[in-house]
Write a protein that holds these residues in place. Structure first.
Motif, PDB file in Angstrom:
ATOM      1  N   TYR A   1     127.454  39.574  19.780  1.00  0.00           N
ATOM      2  CA  TYR A   1     128.674  40.140  19.196  1.00  0.00           C
ATOM      3  C   TYR A   1     128.933  39.597  17.792  1.00  0.00           C
ATOM      4  O   TYR A   1     129.492  40.315  16.943  1.00  0.00           O
ATOM      5  CB  TYR A   1     129.858  39.889  20.125  1.00  0.00           C
ATOM      6  CG  TYR A   1     129.810  40.749  21.357  1.00  0.00           C
ATOM      7  CD1 TYR A   1     130.158  42.094  21.308  1.00  0.00           C
ATOM      8  CD2 TYR A   1     129.369  40.232  22.577  1.00  0.00           C
ATOM      9  CE1 TYR A   1     130.085  42.902  22.431  1.00  0.00           C
ATOM     10  CE2 TYR A   1     129.299  41.030  23.710  1.00  0.00           C
ATOM     11  CZ  TYR A   1     129.658  42.361  23.629  1.00  0.00           C
ATOM     12  OH  TYR A   1     129.577  43.161  24.743  1.00  0.00           O
ATOM     13  N   LEU A   2     128.536  38.363  17.531  1.00  0.00           N
ATOM     14  CA  LEU A   2     128.660  37.833  16.172  1.00  0.00           C
ATOM     15  C   LEU A   2     127.717  38.565  15.222  1.00  0.00           C
ATOM     16  O   LEU A   2     128.090  38.901  14.087  1.00  0.00           O
ATOM     17  CB  LEU A   2     128.363  36.331  16.167  1.00  0.00           C
ATOM     18  CG  LEU A   2     129.410  35.429  16.831  1.00  0.00           C
ATOM     19  CD1 LEU A   2     128.914  33.990  16.885  1.00  0.00           C
ATOM     20  CD2 LEU A   2     130.740  35.505  16.072  1.00  0.00           C
ATOM     21  N   VAL A   3     126.491  38.819  15.682  1.00  0.00           N
ATOM     22  CA  VAL A   3     125.532  39.564  14.864  1.00  0.00           C
ATOM     23  C   VAL A   3     126.049  40.980  14.616  1.00  0.00           C
ATOM     24  O   VAL A   3     125.988  41.506  13.490  1.00  0.00           O
ATOM     25  CB  VAL A   3     124.148  39.605  15.542  1.00  0.00           C
ATOM     26  CG1 VAL A   3     123.224  40.592  14.833  1.00  0.00           C
ATOM     27  CG2 VAL A   3     123.528  38.209  15.549  1.00  0.00           C
ATOM     28  N   SER A   4     126.587  41.603  15.659  1.00  0.00           N
ATOM     29  CA  SER A   4     127.116  42.958  15.524  1.00  0.00           C
ATOM     30  C   SER A   4     128.271  42.998  14.529  1.00  0.00           C
ATOM     31  O   SER A   4     128.333  43.885  13.670  1.00  0.00           O
ATOM     32  CB  SER A   4     127.581  43.478  16.887  1.00  0.00           C
ATOM     33  OG  SER A   4     128.165  44.756  16.759  1.00  0.00           O
ATOM     34  N   ALA A   5     129.198  42.044  14.644  1.00  0.00           N
ATOM     35  CA  ALA A   5     130.340  42.000  13.724  1.00  0.00           C
ATOM     36  C   ALA A   5     129.868  41.805  12.285  1.00  0.00           C
ATOM     37  O   ALA A   5     130.393  42.439  11.354  1.00  0.00           O
ATOM     38  CB  ALA A   5     131.295  40.879  14.132  1.00  0.00           C
ATOM     39  N   SER A   6     128.872  40.957  12.104  1.00  0.00           N
ATOM     40  CA  SER A   6     128.344  40.713  10.751  1.00  0.00           C
ATOM     41  C   SER A   6     127.703  41.971  10.179  1.00  0.00           C
ATOM     42  O   SER A   6     127.919  42.322   9.010  1.00  0.00           O
ATOM     43  CB  SER A   6     127.330  39.569  10.780  1.00  0.00           C
ATOM     44  OG  SER A   6     127.929  38.373  11.253  1.00  0.00           O
ATOM     45  N   ALA A   7     126.896  42.647  11.008  1.00  0.00           N
ATOM     46  CA  ALA A   7     126.213  43.857  10.544  1.00  0.00           C
ATOM     47  C   ALA A   7     127.221  44.949  10.194  1.00  0.00           C
ATOM     48  O   ALA A   7     127.090  45.638   9.170  1.00  0.00           O
ATOM     49  CB  ALA A   7     125.243  44.354  11.612  1.00  0.00           C
ATOM     50  N   MET A   8     128.248  45.109  11.023  1.00  0.00           N
ATOM     51  CA  MET A   8     129.252  46.138  10.744  1.00  0.00           C
ATOM     52  C   MET A   8     130.064  45.796   9.502  1.00  0.00           C
ATOM     53  O   MET A   8     130.485  46.691   8.764  1.00  0.00           O
ATOM     54  CB  MET A   8     130.164  46.320  11.960  1.00  0.00           C
ATOM     55  CG  MET A   8     129.489  47.012  13.139  1.00  0.00           C
ATOM     56  SD  MET A   8     130.633  47.508  14.453  1.00  0.00           S
ATOM     57  CE  MET A   8     131.161  45.891  15.084  1.00  0.00           C
ATOM     58  N   THR A   9     130.273  44.514   9.251  1.00  0.00           N
ATOM     59  CA  THR A   9     130.993  44.102   8.036  1.00  0.00           C
ATOM     60  C   THR A   9     130.208  44.467   6.785  1.00  0.00           C
ATOM     61  O   THR A   9     130.758  44.998   5.807  1.00  0.00           O
ATOM     62  CB  THR A   9     131.257  42.588   8.063  1.00  0.00           C
ATOM     63  OG1 THR A   9     132.063  42.265   9.205  1.00  0.00           O
ATOM     64  CG2 THR A   9     131.973  42.138   6.796  1.00  0.00           C
ATOM     65  N   VAL A  10     128.903  44.209   6.810  1.00  0.00           N
ATOM     66  CA  VAL A  10     128.050  44.544   5.672  1.00  0.00           C
ATOM     67  C   VAL A  10     128.051  46.057   5.440  1.00  0.00           C
ATOM     68  O   VAL A  10     128.185  46.543   4.301  1.00  0.00           O
ATOM     69  CB  VAL A  10     126.615  44.034   5.903  1.00  0.00           C
ATOM     70  CG1 VAL A  10     125.682  44.571   4.825  1.00  0.00           C
ATOM     71  CG2 VAL A  10     126.598  42.514   5.917  1.00  0.00           C
TER      72      VAL A  10
END
Length: 405
Positions: free
Chosen positions: A175-184
């Protein structure tokens, strides 16, 4: 396109419509992983937060329930408010919900966060009508096909990706990776996404009340959503049971092998842009015939693969059947989306919401049918039932030409 759409989009076309389309494809692919990753992470999450079996079962259910509600209540806003602002705010909610899920200290906090995350994933279906509005009608199938390729790849890689990240770190890392990717991606969209203000002046309540009317008045929506639901039923029926069959002879795959096998379907998703292009050339009807024959035939190959003695030959035949199945399913989905996005420009959001909601019902039916078939007759029965959905699609092709132009 309406006059207001044409004038608004003409100012943004120099920013490269193709680049925007591919950015949309990546965005939908990244966001959609949040809908299916919980299905592979549920065991790790439940043990980490000491959840009961009932609570654990709600993780995936609430995520998909949130998505369904987002489709019906949020996506219609595409027809009412400026699209870029709507997409950016919905993505911001998705990022926040993914972060809360990653940091959730209790089962209740996680369940609430996953529900919100599922609802926020409705941003996927906000992107599709915006992309459709960016290009002339003659190129709409190609544009939608490109976005759909990202969506289908995201669906297919979501489970193995979540499994690999959780194995390397833990479930919270996904979920941290997902949040980071969606932020970018949100930052990229904020700089490049065109603005599109709908022409309609209707109220939000009237938009919601228009759902039954749209379904009644648009036979193309009914027919194409029906075959899309059949395709989704075949998809979920196959993938809900194949993980149960792969550990058994002659395949004999462990958890990592099953995760890698799931990537095989990505090759089938690569056919999606071609389906859109050929649909634009007027080949939709013969392609639909071929698609539904391919779905039924590919599942026959998958059933045959399990009868072979050779481990290598069985895996190769099953992989071939899986790729052909994905080609058939994604082609039907792409042609269906192309058809409905050639309908009413002022109702694209609601049309997409209805289309997706109907084919998700098909997915639920497919999963239930596969579960019953597995209990009754094992893998062969699963393939037969899933293949039947392809045959029903073929029967629809024979009965009507609706939505094939």
């Amino acid at each position: 396109m309406t006059i207001s759409e044409t004038s608004k989009l003409s100012a943004t076309r120099p920013l490269s419509a193709r680049a925007m389309i591919w950015l949309g494809a990546v965005t939908t692919g990244v966001v959609v992983t949040n809908l299916f990753a919980p299905q592979i992470l549920v065991g790790l999450i439940s043990r980490s937060l000491v959840m009961s079996e009932g609570q654990a079962g709600m993780i995936s259910t609430l995520t998909l329930l949130g998505y369904a509600i987002g489709l019906l209540l949020l996506v219609p806003l595409v027809d009412l408010v400026e699209n870029k602002r709507l997409i950016m705010r919905t993505l911001a909610c998705a990022v926040a919900a993914a972060l809360i899920t990653a940091l959730a200290p209790t089962a209740l906090a996680l369940l609430v966060a996953t529900f919100i995350l599922g609802a926020s994933c409705a941003a996927i279906q906000m992107m599709v009508p915006l992309v459709a509005a960016m290009v002339p009608a003659a190129q709409r199938g190609q544009a939608i096909g490109d976005v759909m390729s990202g969506l289908m790849i995201g669906i297919l890689v979501s489970r193995p990706l979540a499994s690999l990240i959780a194995e390397a770190w833990n479930w919270r890392a996904y979920y941290l990776v997902s949040a980071s990717a969606m932020t970018v991606l949100a930052a990229a969209l904020a700089r490049t996404l065109p603005s599109l203000r709908p022409a309609t002046s209707a109220s939000y309540a009237s938009l919601l009340r228009s759902y039954p009317k749209l379904l009644w008045e648009e036979p193309i929506l009914r027919v194409r959503a029906w075959t899309a639901a059949l395709a989704m039923a075949a998809f979920t029926g196959f993938w809900s049971a194949v993980a149960l069959r792969l550990p058994q002879p002659p395949f004999n795959l462990d958890a990592n092998g099953i995760a890698l096998f799931a990537l095989v379907g990505v090759a089938g998703a690569s056919a999606t842009p071609l389906a859109g292009r050929w649909g634009d050339r007027g080949w939709a009807r013969p392609m639909l015939f071929a698609t539904h024959v391919l779905m039924a035939g590919s599942l026959a190959l998958c059933a045959w693969a399990a009868q072979l003695q050779s481990h290598a030959n069985a895996l190769l035949l099953l992989a071939l059947g899986t790729i052909l199945l994905e080609i058939g399913i994604t082609t039907d989905q792409t042609l269906g989306r192309r058809a409905i996005n050639l309908l009413r420009p002022e109702a694209r959001g609601r049309l997409n919401a209805l289309f997706v909601a109907i084919f998700f019902v098909g997915g639920a039916v497919g999963a239930a049918a596969a579960s019953a078939a597995w209990s009754y007759g094992g893998w062969t029965s699963v393939c037969a039932v899933s293949g039947l959905f392809g045959i029903l699609g073929l029967a629809t092709d024979l009965a009507t030409r609706t939505g094939t132009s």
